[in-house]
Design an enzyme around this catalytic site. Sequence first.
Site: not given
Ligand code: MG
Ligand code: MG
Length: 454
Positions: A362, A369, A358, A421, A264, A247, A39, A404, A423, A275, A400
């Site tokens: 993007h 993305h 990475h 990072r 992030d 992630h 529900d 690491y 970005e 982002d 970005e």
């Molecule tokens: Mg990001």
């Molecule tokens: Mg990004």
Amino acid sequence: MNNKIYQERRNALAKKIFAKSGGGIAIISTAPELARNRDSEFPYRHDSDFFYLTGFEEPGATLVMEIKGSGKNCELQSHLFCRPKDPEREIWDGIRLGPEVAPIELGIEYAHSNQELDRKLGELLTDQDAIYIRLAENAEADRRLRHWMKKVRAQARSGINPPSELHDIEALIHEMRLFKDVHEIDTMRRAAAISARAHIRAMQRCKPGIREYQLEAELLHEFRNSGAQSVAYNSIVAGGANSCVLHYRAGSTELRSGELCLIDAGCELDGYASDITRTFPVNGKFTGPQRALYNITLAAQEAAVAMTKPGNTFIEPHDAALKVLTQGLLDEKLLKLSKLGSLENAIETGAYRRFYMHRTSHWLGMDVHDVGSYREETASLLKEEKPWRILKAGMVITVEPGLYIRPADDVDEAFWNIGIRIEDDAVINESSCELISRGVPVKADEIEATMKNA
Ligand code: MG
Ligand code: MG
């Protein structure tokens, strides 16, 4: 609601279909509702392509475009199939627009109850050659298409021809979505401003002993308090070693003095994403090694931003960032020049990948993305790799870069568990790009000052 934008987009799509097939039927449905548990449903989010063409946010809707014409004349009639009015259901789930007022509200030619979809499509597909639809979307969509085709084929003996061409509609819409209009850029600007404020709020409330989920709560507070409907993606709030997990999601780790916190996070406002990533010291003061790697990452971002301009290819900002990052890794002896010989070799052999795994950018838009091809369509290059997309005004990309550093025997312990990072969101204009997410400071000194002034 400004209906005109959506009408113009439908007309532009119709023209593309007319140019390719001389007409046809285009069908695009919005996203289904998804059950979370008994529900209870996940918060509803429309399908981006459907919303791009209609501005309609209710579930249970399908857009059918009937494209006809002769010579150079393209005619379009759009049909919206939506949930019918239902006083009983509306008590529980809220007001439905309904097919009676949808044409006026949405500026669409015809609207019908979604219960009419199967019957009406049997009619609309009659004597049409081409269908434009999402190919292999899911089993339910395939089943429905088979059902409609069967209905038309059943009339073959009365001289009615079923469609004979099936085309992918996504590539056409996604190419349109890649270029943002003034309305879209304005919305994205506002989304980025809210997200920037959220990052400042989280930075200023950070102190040793606080947990990742508590900073996530600060982000969400600012998003919703500013009118953003949702996050654009699950927020990453990563303390210490977690900052090296790309992630990672905000968890329950306690943030400790001497460590970094990487956030992030971005809100979604009126269907558009932002982002932003910032990395800051939990106690408000970067250590020497942290600051050294931070400044390398920032210099890499600056190099990438300088290459983010019309005429350059999508990969040029990445290549520029990579050069600065790799040189920085060599300078800090995280990569050994004695072993690699040169900067060029460190890049060519991919030695940097251990610390930067990475890409730098993007597309950004309705989806975080976002859609759109990263390669140029070049018919003559069938077998070779197609060249990277040339950047043009109206495209929006993230910039970005990151570093690491995981613990390892051959890595100076001073750098262990530093994940950084940075970005920002870049709108490409006629001559360069504009960073729309710089409402939150980015220089190490400015971040320290922002945290001190909390
Ligand atoms: Mg990001
Ligand atoms: Mg990004």
